[in-house]
Write an enzyme that holds these catalytic residues in place. Structure first.
Site, mmCIF file in Angstrom:
data_model
loop_
_atom_site.group_PDB
_atom_site.id
_atom_site.type_symbol
_atom_site.label_atom_id
_atom_site.label_comp_id
_atom_site.label_asym_id
_atom_site.label_seq_id
_atom_site.Cartn_x
_atom_site.Cartn_y
_atom_site.Cartn_z
ATOM 1 C CB SER A 41 -0.892 0.002 1.245
ATOM 2 O OG SER A 41 -1.554 1.245 1.402
ATOM 3 C CE1 TYR B 188 -3.995 -2.120 5.169
ATOM 4 C CE2 TYR B 188 -3.455 0.161 4.636
ATOM 5 C CZ TYR B 188 -3.741 -1.132 4.238
ATOM 6 O OH TYR B 188 -3.766 -1.442 2.896
#
Length: 253
Positions: A137, A150
């Site tokens: 990501s 995250y």
């Protein structure tokens, strides 16, 4: 048309929705043999039906990356290209996220995929060829408020992939990461709902919320949580997306 590369057998985890599903469809259209895996059995028939509607052939199977037995059966598929796409997002202030949620985040995004990759990578090394793609990501390269846990998991993915690339290079195995930013798959919006209601539990392919018996969230949110709420509402207004749904699926994006 058959793919020009010699590498034909592809395993994609988290293929029930989003990026994983679309990549599975497109590779199948190009002639690859695609093993598209999903988290729970309830998603198997749905993906098979969607593949038939798309006019492609997929080998659809249940593979929860946190389950050893699921990971073991993938070793029988002679995988030449592994796409580690499955993942989950825990959103909220780092001071508010419960221990179970933190462990769950790393089990799904880091530990489970690594255990799956270890077995398949050794097979690739023995064959002298292979390709491993970690879907990371943009959060694996930086960090933003309320995505700290995250982001931490994706930073771990970056470190693992970088080290693995150097370790497997001499065996003809390529390793790379993908770092997508926000896309309208629904994944990014659902990140900011996981902290509501306390502890997270998986059910029917969704991540639902329940209060932990031992750690019930206070009815008075912390200042950081209140700020998270304001930031999330402002973000939804800017993007024009809804953040009302309470069902957070395993990453497919």
């Amino acid at each position: 048309m058959a793919p020009s590369t010699e590498l034909r057998n592809v395993l994609i985890t988290g293929a029930a929705t989003g990026f994983g599903r679309e990549v599975a469809f497109r590779l199948a259209e190009k002639g690859f043999t695609v093993y598209a895996t999903v988290e729970v059995y309830g998603q198997v028939q749905t993906l098979k039906r969607q593949a038939a509607e798309r006019g492609v052939s997929l080998h659809v199977s249940k593979l929860d990356v946190t389950v050893e037995g699921d990971r073991r059966k993938a070793l029988d598929w002679d995988i030449e290209i592994l796409v580690n796409n499955a993942g989950v997002g825990e959103g909220g202030a780092t001071v508010d996220i419960l221990e179970w949620n933190v462990r769950h985040q790393f089990d799904v995004n880091v530990t489970g995929p690594l255990m799956l990759t270890q077995g398949i990578a050794k097979q690739m090394a023995r064959r002298g060829r292979g390709r491993i793609i970690w879907v990371s990501s943009r959060e694996g390269l930086n960090v933003n408020p309320f995505t700290g846990i995250y982001s931490a998991s994706k930073h771990a993915v970056e470190a693992i992939a970088e080290s693995m690339k150097d370790e497997l290079q001499e065996f003809g195995v390529e390793v790379a990461t993908m770092n997508p930013g926000p896309f309208l798959t629904g994944f990014n919006d659902r990140i900011f709902q996981t902290w509501e209601g306390g502890r997270t539990t998986r059910s029917s392919g969704c991540t639902t919320t329940r209060s932990s018996p031992s750690r019930v969230r206070s009815s008075t949110p912390s200042p950081s949580t209140r700020r998270s709420r304001r930031w999330r509402r402002a973000r939804s207004t800017r993007t024009g997306t809804s953040s009302r749904r309470r069902c957070s699926r395993r990453r497919s994006s």
